[in-house]
Design a protein around this motif. Sequence first.
Motif, short mmCIF file in Angstrom:
data_model
loop_
_atom_site.label_atom_id
_atom_site.label_comp_id
_atom_site.label_asym_id
_atom_site.label_seq_id
_atom_site.Cartn_x
_atom_site.Cartn_y
_atom_site.Cartn_z
N ASP A 448 28.75 37.96 -9.86
CA ASP A 448 29.35 37.64 -8.34
C ASP A 448 30.76 37.89 -8.30
N THR A 449 30.89 38.82 -7.42
CA THR A 449 32.58 39.24 -7.15
C THR A 449 32.88 38.76 -5.47
N THR A 450 34.01 38.15 -5.13
CA THR A 450 34.30 37.98 -3.97
C THR A 450 35.85 38.52 -3.84
N GLU A 451 36.10 39.27 -2.99
CA GLU A 451 37.51 39.96 -2.72
C GLU A 451 37.76 39.44 -1.24
N THR A 452 39.02 38.76 -1.33
CA THR A 452 39.42 38.37 -0.07
C THR A 452 40.79 38.79 0.52
#
Length: 838
Positions: A448-452
Amino acid sequence: MTKPPQTPRRPHRLATTTALAGPLALLLSASGMAGAKEARAQETLQVAQATTEATAEPTTGTYAIAPQPLETALERFSEQTGIAFAYSSDLVAPLRSPGARGALAVEEALRAILAGSGLTYRFLSATSVVLEDDPNSLVAPADGPVLLNELTVTARRFEENLQDVPGSVAVLDAAELEKSNVEDLRDYTQRLPNINFLGGSSPGDSIVSIRGFSDLSAGASSGPVNGVYVDEVILNPNGTTSGIDPNLFDLERVEVAYGPQGTTFGRGTIGGAINLVTKKPTEAFEASAELLAGSYPNGRGRIVANGSLTGDRRLMARFVAFGEISDGFIDSPNLEANALGTSDYGARLSLRSEPTDRLTLDASASFDRSNYNQFNSAASDSIESGAFFNNAGSEGDSQLDRALFTLRGEYDIGLGSLISNTSFLRVTVDQNNDFDLELAEVGVTNGDTTETSIAQEFRFESDAIDLPYAGETFFTLGANISFSSVEVSSAVNGGPDLAFPGVPITGGALTNDTDQDVFNLGLFGDLRFRPTDRLELGAGVRFSRDRVRQSFENDATGLFQAIGGSSFELDDEATFSAVTPRGSIKYDWTESLSTFLSVATGYRPGGFNIDDAATVNPTFEEESAITIDAGFKSSWFDGRLVVNGTGFATFYDDIQIFTGIETPDGGAITALDNAAEARSIGAEIGIRAQPIDGLTIALDYGLAKTKFIEFVGSTGVDFSGTTLPNAPTHTLGMAVEYAHPVLDESADAFVRVEHSFTSSFVNGATVNTFEFDSRNVVNLRLGLRAERWEVELFTENLFDEVYANGTTAAASARILGVGLPLDPGPSRQVGVRARVLF
């Protein structure tokens, strides 16, 4: 043809009062002055109403009319001058205007607005003008704007003519994007010089190379080498690639500004910046629908709706939506579905408000989703053989979501404009992969990857200031802050069949969690002045400061621990800063020929090593580059031929790359370090031509000779003197179209051929180094194009060229002993596309 002004200015509102245009329409109707196309039964006269009453004929004004539909440009001009226009709707509605900017006499501004339209004008009075076909024009008005219309770019953050930019810029405008059926970043980059795009089956495998420079840190840095932007918002602030290929259409243009763009776009962009500009809402109602069916099989649907919500310019909206599904183009030996099957859908809502003539507000919200199979990547260790497999039968179910929100305001304070840009970007990737396909109890991977990213910029763009000796002077001052983060959580769970020779342990697990956040502060300024009518000088500088924080936690059990994995934790912080200046000089020898010289510097912040490498080399420092560009812009034969060329040399220092680091006990470990120096020397040449009516030709060629000046890899191999990875020496994009009126001249029949060529290049610098062969891709399109509809039969990759489009860095591939598989580019596709405008 009068050349539009070299530099933009804000509009100066002229003192005018209301003018009546009704009597003018009656006069034209009675006298038969409706233009050369009056024979058409459906033709009607349209009169652009002036919002204020004209007194005496205005002489000189300062205009800022942007490129836009010609009817809208005439309305803006009428509002400023009080001049009323009479014209045929059929004559003007299909056309676009390059706009007019600067301190111009009325007729100079009007000629700039009509440039490339094939129309002429006649004053019936000081405040009444009729537009007609120009019998002496080389442009065929019935065909609408041809390829040689002046192209608009925002390479310096304001709209201007491509020919006025003192640097190398390549652009595909809205018409060219539509004609070429451009869908994604791969399609954009195949047409533009000195760009190479490699896309694997996972968005995280994407690589963009500009002038031979790409990320050699495997995404472990804290900033990009090449920035990808949508409406001034960067999609890869931390250098990751998950967000750089958005499902976008309804674009105004795609442009590439080559070389370091720190002053203009930000701290990254050492090789250049790719800027995607979406179409903005307009007052006039328009709507369209498009359907595509292809032979994989695959299908696509798109809709656009635009218009005013209030009946005026106080609130306008533009809504676009799409859906697409593909079954993939390679048969899977172990799955019912084909390899590389995908489904995508999304929408964008844009709002624009002009509550006063000084204030413009823009807001947009977009969302798109891609479903794909990361491990189901039809791959081969030998692309030429065509013996594709999909990672020994692995399968996956992965999803990428991307959401972007922007708010922009521009207020004219009389001395210039205050501009505010606010953005929020969120990209999430959910990967679930079974790399044994239940054929054996080998294992499953999840990630899982989350970029903000949150960003705010303020800047002030001045109007022209007349200074002694400097002449007309413009300046920009600005500041921006941004916060971006990347959170990655991944796990490999090995079943009992997962084993290595000589290792008694089987199975086990490997998990890691990485968090990185970057806080950036930027201060920038830009100055342009014209001491003479022919000479423009420019200078700019940016100060960048980046605070980078990174934490990492790794845990290995069972087999993974036995083969060298370990449990490890990292939590650290560092600060990097740089000052990046630039300068340029441009000289206009004639209205159609100019030359320029520019020097620009670029910077990318450093970061942290993770895992065991951090104990030996915890941080790596920033890298930098300097580029020298020299070139020319030219237009010949009344605009039928446009030739632009740029030669460049870039020197790239302290490149962040994996190399061998000696450990305290005399051993060695592979870690990121500032271990390389490189250079790239080459050129970009762009040619656009209309040798005869109906025939248009566009050709863009790129040359980039790259090499490592100094670099020793992690295996001890000296790579000095070798070519940089992902850096083809030659790139070529070409489009040739011939259109001829049919159906009583109510439509054009057209044939269009597109060709892209990329020479061979090396992929990988220290491990898995191999060469991708050159590729030639040819597309053929045949169809009918009318004012309100279009139908097209197409064949993409006509000769079914087999080529590598990227690599699959999949753990399963290595575990199962198949090396580093290559992802092929799309095979031949035959289909039909239809579009209707309402």
